[in-house]
Design an enzyme around this catalytic site. Structure first.
Site, mmCIF file in Angstrom:
data_model
loop_
_atom_site.group_PDB
_atom_site.id
_atom_site.type_symbol
_atom_site.label_atom_id
_atom_site.label_comp_id
_atom_site.label_asym_id
_atom_site.label_seq_id
_atom_site.Cartn_x
_atom_site.Cartn_y
_atom_site.Cartn_z
ATOM 1 N N GLY A 129 -14.470 14.864 -4.769
ATOM 2 C CA GLY A 129 -14.653 16.018 -3.897
ATOM 3 C C GLY A 129 -13.437 16.365 -3.068
ATOM 4 C CB SER A 146 -6.340 12.982 0.349
ATOM 5 O OG SER A 146 -5.574 13.502 -0.696
ATOM 6 C CB SER A 171 -2.927 16.471 -4.003
ATOM 7 O OG SER A 171 -3.738 15.428 -3.550
ATOM 8 C CB CYS A 208 -9.259 15.109 -11.356
ATOM 9 S SG CYS A 208 -10.624 14.573 -10.330
ATOM 10 C CB CYS A 260 -10.843 5.410 -2.340
ATOM 11 S SG CYS A 260 -10.554 7.038 -2.969
ATOM 12 C CB CYS A 273 -11.469 10.176 -7.967
ATOM 13 S SG CYS A 273 -11.767 11.880 -8.148
ATOM 14 C CG ASN A 278 -4.382 3.850 -13.534
ATOM 15 O OD1 ASN A 278 -3.372 3.236 -13.804
ATOM 16 N ND2 ASN A 278 -5.177 3.541 -12.525
ATOM 17 C CG HIS A 283 -0.923 16.120 -7.837
ATOM 18 N ND1 HIS A 283 -0.458 14.985 -7.224
ATOM 19 C CD2 HIS A 283 -2.262 16.145 -7.611
ATOM 20 C CE1 HIS A 283 -1.469 14.352 -6.640
ATOM 21 N NE2 HIS A 283 -2.558 15.021 -6.861
ATOM 22 C CB CYS A 321 -7.342 18.689 -10.321
ATOM 23 S SG CYS A 321 -7.240 19.364 -8.654
ATOM 24 C CD GLU A 333 -16.397 7.154 -9.946
ATOM 25 O OE1 GLU A 333 -16.721 7.397 -11.100
ATOM 26 O OE2 GLU A 333 -15.214 7.110 -9.560
ATOM 27 C CB CYS A 360 -14.481 18.163 -7.181
ATOM 28 S SG CYS A 360 -13.190 18.960 -6.203
#
Ligand code: SF4
Length: 372
Positions: A188, A220, A242, A142, A128, A361, A318, A244, A139, A110, A135
């Protein structure tokens, strides 16, 4: 066309397997110079082909009108210019547009373009980018992390996303490009694919090509130890990390692989990360409802940010159908921000874009896979 992973080599058909064609997106400039030299062409030909590929976005050698017919035929015999194909497009009411791209071996990734208005009232677009199919970082919040790592993207595949976006935007002016900023924040972990990400940054930076200065690119990472130094030494992009979670225990729960490098050690290493004048590391904090959005977390985060030199971005999660996590309430976000301000920590709330198209993502790819 059959595709060889990470080689850029494309075989036109089985019976012609002795003569693989190379995808020219897989060459950096020295690589293209070497290729053109092998064809017996003068060195300036490499620059002409380079500009056709990256500035004029040619996909067919016949377009290269300042190159002789004989040379065009020879190029077509030995090479191709293959971009990722657009499989699907989803457009949000706020203009955020997500592309599901099919790579030459049938895998999907994507990329998202996000519009914003500059101080001069003109629209600027950020893109992005993905750098891996899937990946390995796992996480918890994700969608990409849940699919595991399928493979690294090649340099040409990473760069192809930018060509797809520029073409979609009809962004052909090099002096004032609409596509202003690139962030490696898609599918990724960039530091886990630096062998392709670093050469891609070099190509992006080429002043006779796409000409993205390092100030317009952010890489990132979830905070991998390996590769951080190499990226810093390259000076080819800004760094975002990140966080978080404000402590090691919570980070281990929601970012299990990244947290193998303990938070305090990571912050120590970041303190000596090479930065240019006025450059600062950006720390990202994704607010997950009921997980890391309480006043207690905000106080811990404020204490952490007091120790490092960096900017803090707050991103509001989101939630989408099937998500395990919830979006935080507006009251929780406001209270969180207030605590940070009271501790003199400037936190910028990044507006959620594309909430109606599952723009986080991996969400579109996951949905696409379920439908197949
Ligand atoms: Fe990988 Fe980034 Fe998703 Fe973590 S958030 S699993 S690093 S793609």
């Amino acid at each position: 066309l059959a595709y060889g992973h990470n080689t850029g080599m494309i075989k036109e058909n089985e019976k012609d397997s002795s003569c693989p064609k190379v995808n020219l997106l897989e060459y950096d400039y020295p690589g293209l110079e070497k290729f053109v030299k092998e064809l017996g062409e003068p060195p300036f030909r490499a620059m002409q082909v380079w500009q056709w590929i990256w500035q004029r976005m040619a996909r067919d050698f016949e377009q290269m009108s300042n190159i002789s017919k004989v040379c065009r035929a020879e190029l077509a015999e030995r090479a191709v210019i293959v971009w990722p194909e657009i499989e699907r497009i989803q457009k949000s009411s706020d203009g955020t547009t997500k592309f599901l791209l099919r790579l030459a071996d049938g895998e999907h990734v994507e990329t998202v373009i996000i519009p914003s208005e500059g101080r001069d009232g003109k629209t600027r677009i950020s893109q992005c980018l993905s750098c891996q199919v899937g990946c390995a970082m796992g996480c918890a919040f994700c969608a990409t992390g849940q699919m595991g790592l399928i493979r690294n993207m090649t340099m040409g595949e990473i760069l192809g996303q930018v060509l797809v976006a520029r073409d979609y935007l009809d962004d052909r002016r090099l002096d004032w490009p609409i596509l202003r900023n690139l962030v490696f924040m898609g599918m990724g972990e960039p530091l886990a694919n630096l062998d392709n990400v670093l050469p891609a940054l070099q190509v992006l930076n080429h002043d006779k090509g796409l000409n993205f200065s390092p100030r317009r690119i952010t890489v990132s990472t979830c905070g991998l130890k390996n590769g951080l130094e190499r990226l810093g030494e390259s000076g080819l992009a800004f760094l975002a990390v990140s966080l978080h979670a404000p402590d090691q225990d919570l980070r281990s729960e929601i970012m299990p692989i990244a947290a193998k490098w303990p938070l305090d050690k990571m912050l120590d290493a970041l303190a000596s990360y090479p930065l240019k004048t006025r450059e600062r590391i950006t720390f990202e904090y994704l607010l997950l409802g009921g997980i890391n959005d309480s006043p207690r977390h905000a106080k811990k985060l404020a204490a952490l940010m007091g120790k490092v030199k960096g900017k803090l971005n707050l991103i509001v999660y989101n939630s989408s159908p099937g998500s395990v996590f919830n979006a935080p309430s507006e009251e929780a976000v406001l209270a969180f921000e207030k605590i940070l301000w009271n501790h003199n920590i400037t936190a910028i709330r990044r507006k959620s874009k594309g909430a109606d198209i599952a723009a986080a993502c991996g969400q579109l790819r996951a949905k696409f896979s379920r439908q197949q």
